[in-house]
Design a protein around this motif. Structure first.
Motif, PDB file in Angstrom:
ATOM      1  N   SER A  33     -27.589   5.877  -9.178  1.00 27.73           N
ATOM      2  CA  SER A  33     -28.585   6.709  -9.848  1.00 27.73           C
ATOM      3  C   SER A  33     -28.281   6.842 -11.335  1.00 27.73           C
ATOM      4  O   SER A  33     -27.129   6.751 -11.771  1.00 27.73           O
ATOM      5  CB  SER A  33     -28.620   8.110  -9.219  1.00 27.73           C
ATOM      6  OG  SER A  33     -27.394   8.791  -9.474  1.00 27.73           O
ATOM      7  N   THR A  34     -29.323   7.054 -12.106  1.00 25.69           N
ATOM      8  CA  THR A  34     -29.152   7.249 -13.549  1.00 25.69           C
ATOM      9  C   THR A  34     -28.303   8.487 -13.821  1.00 25.69           C
ATOM     10  O   THR A  34     -27.490   8.507 -14.749  1.00 25.69           O
ATOM     11  CB  THR A  34     -30.530   7.390 -14.223  1.00 25.69           C
ATOM     12  OG1 THR A  34     -31.271   6.177 -14.019  1.00 25.69           O
ATOM     13  CG2 THR A  34     -30.389   7.643 -15.711  1.00 25.69           C
ATOM     14  N   GLU A  35     -28.481   9.516 -12.993  1.00 28.50           N
ATOM     15  CA  GLU A  35     -27.693  10.748 -13.179  1.00 28.50           C
ATOM     16  C   GLU A  35     -26.201  10.462 -13.047  1.00 28.50           C
ATOM     17  O   GLU A  35     -25.391  10.988 -13.824  1.00 28.50           O
ATOM     18  CB  GLU A  35     -28.107  11.800 -12.146  1.00 28.50           C
ATOM     19  CG  GLU A  35     -29.506  12.372 -12.349  1.00 28.50           C
ATOM     20  CD  GLU A  35     -30.606  11.385 -11.963  1.00 28.50           C
ATOM     21  OE1 GLU A  35     -31.737  11.581 -12.438  1.00 28.50           O
ATOM     22  OE2 GLU A  35     -30.318  10.425 -11.210  1.00 28.50           O
ATOM     23  N   PHE A  36     -25.835   9.621 -12.089  1.00 28.09           N
ATOM     24  CA  PHE A  36     -24.416   9.295 -11.920  1.00 28.09           C
ATOM     25  C   PHE A  36     -23.917   8.488 -13.113  1.00 28.09           C
ATOM     26  O   PHE A  36     -22.818   8.728 -13.610  1.00 28.09           O
ATOM     27  CB  PHE A  36     -24.199   8.498 -10.636  1.00 28.09           C
ATOM     28  CG  PHE A  36     -22.768   8.093 -10.427  1.00 28.09           C
ATOM     29  CD1 PHE A  36     -21.833   9.004  -9.932  1.00 28.09           C
ATOM     30  CD2 PHE A  36     -22.331   6.818 -10.754  1.00 28.09           C
ATOM     31  CE1 PHE A  36     -20.504   8.640  -9.763  1.00 28.09           C
ATOM     32  CE2 PHE A  36     -21.009   6.441 -10.585  1.00 28.09           C
ATOM     33  CZ  PHE A  36     -20.090   7.353 -10.088  1.00 28.09           C
ATOM     34  N   CYS A  37     -24.728   7.535 -13.575  1.00 30.23           N
ATOM     35  CA  CYS A  37     -24.326   6.745 -14.741  1.00 30.23           C
ATOM     36  C   CYS A  37     -24.047   7.654 -15.935  1.00 30.23           C
ATOM     37  O   CYS A  37     -23.087   7.453 -16.678  1.00 30.23           O
ATOM     38  CB  CYS A  37     -25.410   5.743 -15.117  1.00 30.23           C
ATOM     39  SG  CYS A  37     -25.722   4.481 -13.864  1.00 30.23           S
ATOM     40  N   LEU A  38     -24.885   8.667 -16.114  1.00 34.80           N
ATOM     41  CA  LEU A  38     -24.748   9.548 -17.264  1.00 34.80           C
ATOM     42  C   LEU A  38     -23.614  10.553 -17.121  1.00 34.80           C
ATOM     43  O   LEU A  38     -23.301  11.277 -18.072  1.00 34.80           O
ATOM     44  CB  LEU A  38     -26.068  10.300 -17.499  1.00 34.80           C
ATOM     45  CG  LEU A  38     -27.238   9.420 -17.932  1.00 34.80           C
ATOM     46  CD1 LEU A  38     -28.507  10.258 -18.048  1.00 34.80           C
ATOM     47  CD2 LEU A  38     -26.927   8.731 -19.239  1.00 34.80           C
ATOM     48  N   SER A  39     -22.985  10.610 -15.951  1.00 37.07           N
ATOM     49  CA  SER A  39     -21.837  11.499 -15.793  1.00 37.07           C
ATOM     50  C   SER A  39     -20.641  10.990 -16.583  1.00 37.07           C
ATOM     51  O   SER A  39     -19.676  11.724 -16.810  1.00 37.07           O
ATOM     52  CB  SER A  39     -21.477  11.635 -14.306  1.00 37.07           C
ATOM     53  OG  SER A  39     -21.035  10.384 -13.780  1.00 37.07           O
ATOM     54  N   CYS A  40     -20.706   9.723 -17.003  1.00 39.97           N
ATOM     55  CA  CYS A  40     -19.678   9.162 -17.881  1.00 39.97           C
ATOM     56  C   CYS A  40     -20.086   9.410 -19.327  1.00 39.97           C
ATOM     57  O   CYS A  40     -21.190   9.046 -19.733  1.00 39.97           O
ATOM     58  CB  CYS A  40     -19.505   7.659 -17.652  1.00 39.97           C
ATOM     59  SG  CYS A  40     -18.682   7.238 -16.111  1.00 39.97           S
ATOM     60  N   HIS A  41     -19.192  10.017 -20.096  1.00 36.40           N
ATOM     61  CA  HIS A  41     -19.466  10.335 -21.496  1.00 36.40           C
ATOM     62  C   HIS A  41     -19.828   9.079 -22.282  1.00 36.40           C
ATOM     63  O   HIS A  41     -20.701   9.103 -23.157  1.00 36.40           O
ATOM     64  CB  HIS A  41     -18.237  11.011 -22.115  1.00 36.40           C
ATOM     65  CG  HIS A  41     -18.295  11.126 -23.617  1.00 36.40           C
ATOM     66  ND1 HIS A  41     -19.136  12.006 -24.250  1.00 36.40           N
ATOM     67  CD2 HIS A  41     -17.631  10.450 -24.588  1.00 36.40           C
ATOM     68  CE1 HIS A  41     -18.980  11.886 -25.560  1.00 36.40           C
ATOM     69  NE2 HIS A  41     -18.088  10.946 -25.795  1.00 36.40           N
ATOM     70  N   ASP A  88     -15.531   0.239 -15.018  1.00 32.37           N
ATOM     71  CA  ASP A  88     -16.115   1.237 -15.906  1.00 32.37           C
ATOM     72  C   ASP A  88     -15.446   2.599 -15.692  1.00 32.37           C
ATOM     73  O   ASP A  88     -15.251   3.360 -16.651  1.00 32.37           O
ATOM     74  CB  ASP A  88     -17.619   1.361 -15.656  1.00 32.37           C
ATOM     75  CG  ASP A  88     -18.353   0.062 -15.966  1.00 32.37           C
ATOM     76  OD1 ASP A  88     -17.830  -0.723 -16.782  1.00 32.37           O
ATOM     77  OD2 ASP A  88     -19.433  -0.166 -15.388  1.00 32.37           O
ATOM     78  N   ILE A  89     -15.118   2.896 -14.437  1.00 33.07           N
ATOM     79  CA  ILE A  89     -14.434   4.160 -14.132  1.00 33.07           C
ATOM     80  C   ILE A  89     -13.046   4.165 -14.771  1.00 33.07           C
ATOM     81  O   ILE A  89     -12.608   5.170 -15.345  1.00 33.07           O
ATOM     82  CB  ILE A  89     -14.335   4.353 -12.606  1.00 33.07           C
ATOM     83  CG1 ILE A  89     -15.749   4.413 -11.993  1.00 33.07           C
ATOM     84  CG2 ILE A  89     -13.541   5.613 -12.264  1.00 33.07           C
ATOM     85  CD1 ILE A  89     -15.763   4.459 -10.486  1.00 33.07           C
TER      86      ILE A  89
END
Length: 362
Positions: A33-41, A88-89
């Motif tokens: 989800s886009t929301e999860f992607c955006l959890s990364c600064h 990425d993580i």
């Protein structure tokens, strides 16, 4: 009792399987989800760029989320992409590789090239999940877009070859100044007695005018960098202030002052099939500047310019795709979208024009 035990084991197995598979599917779905992607600064910069793109806001009200472009739907490619994303993580929480704007810009080109290559390998599968070339109404496209889509299909290109900056800013093109210094260095090996030489940059021909880069010059006599040369080309009636490469081909090889126009040696005007009148013209005068014995070093440099300033945004277009006259406005229009210097744009334009489809041998 045995039947009960078997039934119990089967129920437990099904439950565990459901938890495992269902849980895995839920995790996979959530992490797409886009929301999860955006959890990364570190994803804030590309997200802000995406917000300004047509994939985020458009007249149709259709939004492509991160996963629509970056995660293939094919099962094996899907799993490989998710596995690859674990790096990425690591960079987000351990290395801090792109945790500020400066670091992000330093790595923008490398990251972009990685994604571009992945999309080439999949033939832009994620693009094609929404966009299908056979479903395009070319009458609704601009003439230029329709031609480029036709060219892409004919030359087996894929979506990402031309649409590199569709949702995020393309890397800022930049060619190391050392490349031009290396080009100029070739002039040091030019034979002082060479009978034919070529201009690297605009050259003054006394008070008669300016010779454009790449232009062929016949040497009358020479003394070091001081040479008397002759330039041969064509003039069109009504545009006598310039010399063109050939009849009907508007690639300018020299611009003339009034004095230069008076010094021209010329032939008789002849009309072309469009009614324009052309005549042979030559100009003889002095130059004092470094020159080359061959155009090849210039063409090699121009191909580097093509790689940096053109194919950073779209696939390379073969020089023989357009005519001499078409390349002039095409190259200028594309050049205006970059910070390429005037000299580099002239060298690149001449590369295209000298190798255009209506030049002898192409």
């Amino acid at each position: 009792m045995k039947r009960l035990n078997v039934a119990a084991i089967a129920i437990v197995g099904i439950f565990i399987g459901w938890l495992t598979l269902g849980g895995s599917a839920a995790v996979m779905h959530y992490t797409s989800s886009t929301e999860f992607c955006l959890s990364c600064h570190s994803m804030q910069i590309p997200y802000e760029e995406y917000q300004g793109s047509i994939h985020f806001s458009n007249a149709k009200g259709i939004r492509a989320e991160c996963s629509n472009c970056h995660i293939p739907t094919d099962l094996m490619d899907y799993v490989i992409t998710k596995f690859r994303a674990t790096k990425d993580i690591y960079h987000e929480f351990v290395s801090g590789k792109i945790d500020n704007e400066d670091k992000y810009e330093d790595h923008r080109l490398a990251m972009a090239e990685t994604v571009w290559e992945q999309m080439r390998q999949s033939d832009s599968a994620t693009c094609r999940s929404c966009h299908e070339i056979g479903a395009m109404d070319t009458y609704e496209q601009t003439e230029e877009a329709a031609k480029m889509h036709e060219y892409g299909v004919a030359n087996n290109q894929t979506c990402i070859d031309c649409h590199k900056g569709v949702a995020h800013f393309a890397p800022e093109p930049e060619l190391d100044s050392e490349a031009f210094s290396n080009l100029m260095a070739y002039s040091e090996s030019t034979d002082p007695n060479a009978e034919v030489v070529y201009a690297i940059s605009p050259l003054s021909i006394g008070e008669l005018g300016t010779i454009n880069p790449t232009t062929k010059m016949l040497v009358i006599n020479a003394n070091g960098d001081e040479r008397t040369i002759r330039v041969e080309g064509y003039q069109m009636r009504g545009a006598e202030q310039v010399l063109y490469i050939n009849q009907g081909q508007r690639a300018i090889i020299a611009s003339l002052t009034e004095q230069g126009q008076q010094a021209i040696a010329f032939g008789e005007y002849q009309a072309d099939r469009y009614g324009n009148e052309w005549r042979t013209a030559s100009l003889t005068g002095p130059i004092n500047a470094p020159v080359l014995e061959s155009q090849q070093p210039i063409w090699d440099y121009a191909e580097q310019l093509d790689t940096v300033y053109c194919s950073t945004c779209h696939a390379k277009i073969a020089a023989h795709h357009f005519t001499v006259n078409a390349w002039g406005p095409v190259a200028k229009g594309m050049g205006d979208r970059t910070d390429i210097s005037a000299l580099d744009l002239e060298l690149l334009t001449k590369f295209f024009q000298y190798h255009a489809k209506d030049v002898a041998g192409h």
